[in-house]
Enzyme design. Structure first.
Site: not given
Length: 313
Positions: A43, A110-111, A266, A294
């Site tokens: 996120g 990711s985040w 990605d 991703h």
């Protein structure tokens, strides 16, 4: 090729009040006496999910998942007050202390990779191994690539839905335009913007679009937290002192062993960031999944991540 471990259920679920406003949901799975690992979801705002329990051997690992501030089952939902990178870094330490863990492996994509790097660079943190995927360093060009122009040229069909949420007169700065709507006093305005923002990422996370994944991003409860919190962090530059803070501070993690997994294709977080991180942190192993996007759940990414956690077990 390795696959996820079988489905498991938590042996403990609980909540931790981290300040006067926020209470975090957490759970523990696997072996209570195993090697501790904390799972950092994406996120920000994405919340943890059941499949995140399955990257580690449950016979060997004590697997800790939690929903970051405002996300998932944490309360208050989709809240932006006292919600910064450094609040989350402090929360990881609060949770570690609460659970009586001396040190733990940190797993994030990711985040989650952003937060893992920020946490590991903190001198007071207790992360001793890093398993990272889909590296996101929250630099301006990364944000502009995905939210302003770049990825749009690869997914023009999905982009049109995202773009249509904003009138042409406001499209010179789409993140700011979404911010105005995601923080609107009108609930319908917030929800419409949240769904457009959330579905854009859902539609671009796999090399081959997963329609069920896209549909999940339309869920109102998920989309509100995901979009509001992501956008809040992004318009504030991740609350970093400087744009390349994670690379600037990479010397602090120089001796921490780690694995970086990144899909060649990605679109959400381009491979450039993993490449730059590896140059700044050469002790880490960089594994490029040649036919993946991703998502952590792309088969090649799963294979690389499970092999990494098995290697550290």
């Amino acid at each position: 090729m390795r696959t996820l471990y079988p489905e498991i259920t938590p042996y403990q679920q609980g909540s931790l009040k981290v300040d006067d406003r926020h209470t975090l949901y957490f759970e523990q799975c696997g072996n209570p006496h195993g090697k501790p690992v904390v799972m950092l979801h994406g996120g920000p705002g994405g919340g943890c999910n059941d499949k995140m329990r399955r990257f580690h051997d449950p016979a060997k690992y004590r697997i800790v998942l939690f929903d970051q501030r405002g996300s998932g089952r944490s309360t208050p939902h989709a809240d932006l007050v006292d919600n910064t990178t450094w609040d989350l870094v402090a929360d990881i330490e609060r949770l570690r202390t609460h659970l009586g863990v001396d040190r733990w492996q940190v797993f994030g994509g990711s985040w989650g990779s952003t937060l893992a790097l920020a946490y590991a660079a903190d001198p007071s943190a207790a992360g001793h191994q890093l398993v990272l995927r889909g590296i996101f360093l929250l630099r301006r060009f990364e944000l502009e690539w995905f939210y302003q122009e770049g990825a749009s040229r690869l997914f023009p069909d999905a982009w049109e839905h995202y773009l249509n949420a904003i009138p042409p007169v406001e499209r010179a700065d789409l993140m700011s335009a979404f911010h105005r709507r995601l923080t609107s006093d009108d609930e319908a305005t917030r929800l419409a913007a949240a769904k457009a923002w959330s579905v854009w990422e859902g539609a671009t996370s796999f090399l081959h679009v997963d329609e069920d994944f896209v549909t999940g991003h339309e869920d109102a409860h998920f989309a509100l937290a995901f979009a509001r919190i992501e956008n809040h962090y992004f318009v504030n530059g991740g609350f970093f002192e400087v744009e390349d803070q994670l690379l600037r501070d990479a010397h602090r993690i120089a001796d921490i062993p780690g694995v970086i997994v990144h899909g060649r294709y990605d679109v959400v977080c381009p491979l450039q960031s993993a490449w730059d991180l590896h140059k700044a942190w050469p002790k880490a192993q960089l594994q490029i999944s040649p036919a993946s996007g991703h998502s952590a759940f792309e088969p090649e990414n799963v294979d690389a991540l499970v092999r990494a956690t098995d290697g550290f077990a």
